[in-house]
Design a protein around this motif. Structure first.
Motif, short mmCIF file in Angstrom:
data_model
loop_
_atom_site.label_atom_id
_atom_site.label_comp_id
_atom_site.label_asym_id
_atom_site.label_seq_id
_atom_site.Cartn_x
_atom_site.Cartn_y
_atom_site.Cartn_z
N GLY A 96 0.81 -1.21 0.00
CA GLY A 96 0.00 0.00 0.00
C GLY A 96 0.84 1.26 0.00
N LEU A 97 1.90 1.26 0.77
CA LEU A 97 2.80 2.41 0.77
C LEU A 97 3.42 2.62 -0.60
CD1 LEU A 97 4.57 1.82 4.22
CD2 LEU A 97 2.91 3.62 3.67
N ALA A 98 3.79 1.50 -1.25
CA ALA A 98 4.37 1.59 -2.59
C ALA A 98 3.34 2.10 -3.60
CB ALA A 98 4.89 0.23 -3.02
N PHE A 99 2.10 1.59 -3.53
CA PHE A 99 1.05 2.05 -4.44
C PHE A 99 0.79 3.54 -4.26
CE2 PHE A 99 -0.89 -2.46 -4.34
CZ PHE A 99 -0.15 -2.83 -5.44
N TYR A 100 0.74 3.99 -3.03
CA TYR A 100 0.49 5.41 -2.76
C TYR A 100 1.64 6.27 -3.30
CZ TYR A 100 0.06 9.80 -0.21
OH TYR A 100 -0.01 11.13 0.11
N TRP A 101 2.86 5.84 -3.07
CA TRP A 101 4.01 6.61 -3.52
C TRP A 101 4.04 6.70 -5.04
CZ3 TRP A 101 8.43 5.36 -6.42
CH2 TRP A 101 9.45 6.32 -6.40
N ILE A 102 3.76 5.57 -5.72
CA ILE A 102 3.76 5.57 -7.19
C ILE A 102 2.65 6.47 -7.71
CG2 ILE A 102 3.35 4.14 -9.22
CD1 ILE A 102 4.66 1.82 -7.67
N ARG A 103 1.47 6.37 -7.13
CA ARG A 103 0.35 7.19 -7.60
C ARG A 103 0.63 8.67 -7.36
NH1 ARG A 103 -2.85 8.76 -11.22
NH2 ARG A 103 -4.77 9.76 -10.49
N ARG A 104 1.24 8.99 -6.22
CA ARG A 104 1.54 10.39 -5.92
C ARG A 104 2.56 10.95 -6.90
NH1 ARG A 104 3.39 12.78 0.01
NH2 ARG A 104 3.25 15.00 -0.55
N ARG A 105 3.54 10.15 -7.27
CA ARG A 105 4.58 10.62 -8.19
C ARG A 105 4.06 10.76 -9.61
NH1 ARG A 105 9.98 10.08 -6.65
NH2 ARG A 105 10.35 11.08 -8.67
N THR A 106 3.07 9.95 -9.98
CA THR A 106 2.58 9.95 -11.36
C THR A 106 1.29 10.74 -11.54
OG1 THR A 106 1.39 7.87 -10.95
CG2 THR A 106 3.63 7.71 -11.84
N ASP A 107 0.73 11.27 -10.45
CA ASP A 107 -0.54 11.99 -10.54
C ASP A 107 -0.30 13.39 -11.11
OD1 ASP A 107 -3.07 12.94 -10.32
OD2 ASP A 107 -3.18 12.85 -8.13
N THR A 108 -0.83 13.62 -12.30
CA THR A 108 -0.68 14.93 -12.95
C THR A 108 -1.81 15.88 -12.59
OG1 THR A 108 -1.90 14.18 -14.90
CG2 THR A 108 0.51 13.84 -14.88
N GLY A 109 -2.82 15.37 -11.88
CA GLY A 109 -3.97 16.20 -11.56
C GLY A 109 -5.05 16.15 -12.61
N ALA A 110 -4.78 15.49 -13.72
CA ALA A 110 -5.79 15.38 -14.78
C ALA A 110 -6.86 14.37 -14.37
CB ALA A 110 -5.13 14.94 -16.09
N ALA A 111 -8.03 14.50 -14.98
CA ALA A 111 -9.12 13.56 -14.69
C ALA A 111 -8.70 12.16 -15.12
CB ALA A 111 -10.38 13.99 -15.45
N PRO A 112 -9.15 11.12 -14.40
CA PRO A 112 -8.79 9.74 -14.76
C PRO A 112 -9.23 9.42 -16.18
CG PRO A 112 -9.83 9.82 -12.60
CD PRO A 112 -9.99 11.17 -13.19
N ARG A 113 -8.34 8.77 -16.92
CA ARG A 113 -8.67 8.40 -18.29
C ARG A 113 -9.69 7.27 -18.29
NH1 ARG A 113 -3.29 7.18 -21.51
NH2 ARG A 113 -2.89 6.01 -19.62
N ARG A 114 -10.64 7.39 -19.20
CA ARG A 114 -11.66 6.35 -19.32
C ARG A 114 -11.10 5.11 -19.98
NH1 ARG A 114 -16.88 7.18 -18.83
NH2 ARG A 114 -17.35 5.74 -20.52
#
Length: 656
Positions: free
Chosen positions: A521-539
């Motif tokens: 979970g810590l790894a998933f959160y860190w990866i998502r935080r680093r890759t989150d551009t703030g754009a809406a989730p792609r469909r």
């Protein structure tokens, strides 16, 4: 039980009057009704546990029950029965229901329109859920099941000015009602074969029903479809995130503690008797694990706090149903504990989002910043609930997750290893989106203006959250408070009673799996935080919701095509179709089904019947060929009066 049911529905009828006089403070009065029911339930727990214990020891079982004869010809009665499973779900329905209604007194304003109707629907929903989980007749249970679907539609679409709310309400209604109708077919198949629609009798004859093979497999599969549609599992999961258009109290109650638990309850109820059917484990465990992974993955991609919780709810409902699906006493023990834990922490989190939205005007984690200092008490209560959701030690969520791991490690079923891997990955995703929720709501963002000046919630607004989070901590430290419910439910199914809820069970494989899931979970959160551009989730290329929309569009097109070719405005065409069907269907049956000719032909019992019969035939023929509509209507009337005359001479038909 009948008194509680009656009180809830009567209160719903009185709500408009109460709110006209007391305004939003009437929520306090209304909340007292499920609160009194909750206290009554606590007094009944010793009786319930003693009854389950007697059943486990082979003695006659006498749980609190009520039987009222209703439709004797169909063997359907107003039968209610409460055991440890029903009591556990009722703790959530009545307890969380009372707190959510209390919360509404500060969530809504005095000038908000239709809050009296809103309260009436919420209380009626509590009554419907109470009836659903205590009904010992599957037909009565189905009636309450459909009442919850209708009330859910009304509550989700409460804000009629929002087209998104109306559309989401309709989606939820169509999906859950379709699942309910499919489930009804399975219920009728099982009940007719069992010779009774009483749930306890159906479960008592489960071994004989399972031996029927494909017939029972199909019936149980149909029932499971209804359960997973209600609990928003794949492929029906899309209705739940859409239902977040509802006011937050609706989400905290229906989508955390009540409605979505209906499918969980049904799976838990049937698992002891029907888990050996061929389709049971693939549908419950397979779909449950898949739902857990898809929901967790989607939750990590959201920026709306309610959507994070919505997809998280989808994920954890899959988690719970997957464990219940194994049908073992150990699995039932652990899954029931997680059901209770989920209702506590998820209701707290939804109520937290309601306060954030109420006081800041947004739920977007890209805009929220610094709420930890502006709302310190809220951040603590939400933090406790998020920690429980993630399975962090000292919370009840951790205790329940440990029990689930322990039960999964002892599974001898071939699906056990698949489920265990899926559960660890799913728990890792849960840890990831729990962190995303908490830091998204209460963390400080570098490029956002902190909400340091927003109004802090009052203690009375926070009171329900404080109670729920305190219970989460108390049960995390002293799970023995509710352990008897799980033990007796497990023992009633022939379980060895060796499992226990422990705040710390020592260094064991289950603790190791918890450590792995937390690390993931810590790894998933860190990866998502680093890759989150703030754009809406792609469909996705195509989703379950896209398939649903395309199905509705296709149905509309077929309806338009059929209407255009059948509704021509020609009365003679309509009558010709009707008479054609009347002639073709009986004639087809007569030609395909071997039926002996009658031995006795009776042309008429009275001479006047010959004349009347001739008039009816003549009227029917002339009505088809009449050149004017008025003449056709008169001839149809002749046939009607002729039928009246036949009945006047002969009397009503009787069965012989």
């Amino acid at each position: 039980m009948l008194v509680i049911l009656t009180a809830l529905f009567v209160t719903a009828l009185l709500c408009p009057l109460l709110f006209r006089v007391l305004k939003r403070n009437a929520f306090y009065v209304v909340a007292a009704v499920p609160a009194v029911g909750f206290i009554w339930l606590l007094t009944q727990l010793p009786v319930v546990l003693a009854a389950d214990n007697s059943l486990a020891n082979g003695a006659p079982n006498a749980p609190p029950s009520l039987k009222i004869e209703w439709i004797s010809g169909l063997n359907i009665g107003l039968n209610f029965r409460m055991d440890s499973l029903s009591a556990t779900i009722l703790l959530l329905i009545l307890g969380v229901g009372a707190l959510v209604l209390f919360y509404c007194a500060r969530y809504f304003k005095n000038d908000d329109p239709q809050i009296g109707g809103f309260a009436a629907k919420m209380v009626a929903f509590a009554g419907a859920m109470t009836g659903l989980v205590t009904a010992d007749d599957v037909i009565i249970m189905f009636i309450f099941w459909e009442i919850t679907s209708v009330l859910s539609y009304l509550l989700i679409g409460f804000n009629q000015a929002l087209i998104s709310a109306r559309r989401s309400a309709m989606t939820a209604l169509i999906v859950t009602t379709l699942g309910g109708l499919i489930m009804l077919a399975g219920i009728l198949m099982i009940g007719s074969e069992a010779g009774s629609y009483q749930l306890s009798e159906i479960l008592a004859s489960a071994d004989r029903l399972v031996s029927l093979g494909a017939y029972t497999d199909v019936a149980i599969a149909l029932i499971i479809v209804g359960a997973i549609s209600k609990s928003a599992l794949v492929p029906f999961h899309f209705w739940l995130p859409g239902a977040m258009a509802a006011p937050t109290p609706v989400s905290a109650y229906l989508h955390a503690a009540a409605m979505v638990k209906a499918g969980v309850y049904l799976i838990a109820r049937l698992a002891p008797g029907f888990s050996e059917t061929n389709l049971w484990v693939p549908m419950t465990v397979g779909i449950g694990v898949l739902t857990m992974l898809i929901g967790g993955f989607r939750a990590l991609k959201q920026h709306d706090l309610k959507l994070i919780l919505a997809f998280g709810t989808v994920s954890q409902l899959g988690f719970i149903i997957a464990i219940f699906g194994f049908g073992t006493p150990e699995a039932a023990f652990a899954a029931l504990a997680m059901t209770l834990a989920h209702g506590l922490f998820k209701a707290t989190l939804f109520l937290s989002v309601g306060i954030i939205d109420h006081n800041t005007g947004t739920r977007d984690i890209r805009k929220l910043s610094g709420l930890r200092r502006a709302m310190p008490i809220l951040s603590v209560t939400a933090g406790i609930a998020a920690a429980s959701m993630a399975g962090v030690p000292l919370t009840f969520g951790f205790v329940a997750k440990e029990a689930i791991y322990e039960s999964a490690l002892h599974l001898e079923h071939g699906w056990g290893i698949v489920a265990l891997i899926g559960l660890v990955l799913g728990a890792g995703l849960t840890m990831g989106y729990s962190l995303r929720f908490f830091f998204g709501a209460f963390g400080v963002k570098k490029h956002s203006v902190p909400y340091l000046t927003c109004k802090a919630p009052t203690l009375i607004f926070l009171a329900p959250l404080l109670l729920l989070s305190a219970m989460t901590l108390a049960l995390g430290l002293y799970p023995q408070l509710v352990e008897p419910l799980m033990i007796h439910w497990s023992a009633a199914q022939g379980g060895p009673g060796k499992m226990h809820l422990l705040a710390f069970a020592g260094l064991n494989p289950a603790l190791g799996l918890s450590a792995i899931s937390i690390s993931l979970g810590l790894a998933f959160y860190w990866i998502r935080r680093r890759t989150d551009t703030g754009a809406a989730p792609r469909r996705m290329i195509i989703s379950a919701e896209d398939i649903y929309r395309m199905s509705l569009n296709g149905l509309d097109m077929v309806a338009i095509w059929i209407t255009g070719r059948t509704q021509r405005g020609s009365l003679s065409f309509y009558l010709g179709v009707i008479l054609g069907v009347v002639l073709v269907v009986p004639l087809g049956i007569a030609l395909t089904v071997s039926t002996p000719w009658p031995d006795l032909w009776v042309i008429a019992d009275h001479p006047a019947q010959l004349l009347i019969g001739a008039l009816i035939i003549a009227g029917a023929v002339v009505s088809v060929i009449a050149p004017k509509r008025f003449m056709a209507v008169l001839m149809v009337s002749v046939t009607g009066y002729g039928m009246v005359a036949i009945f006047a001479l002969q009397g009503h038909p009787t069965w012989r």
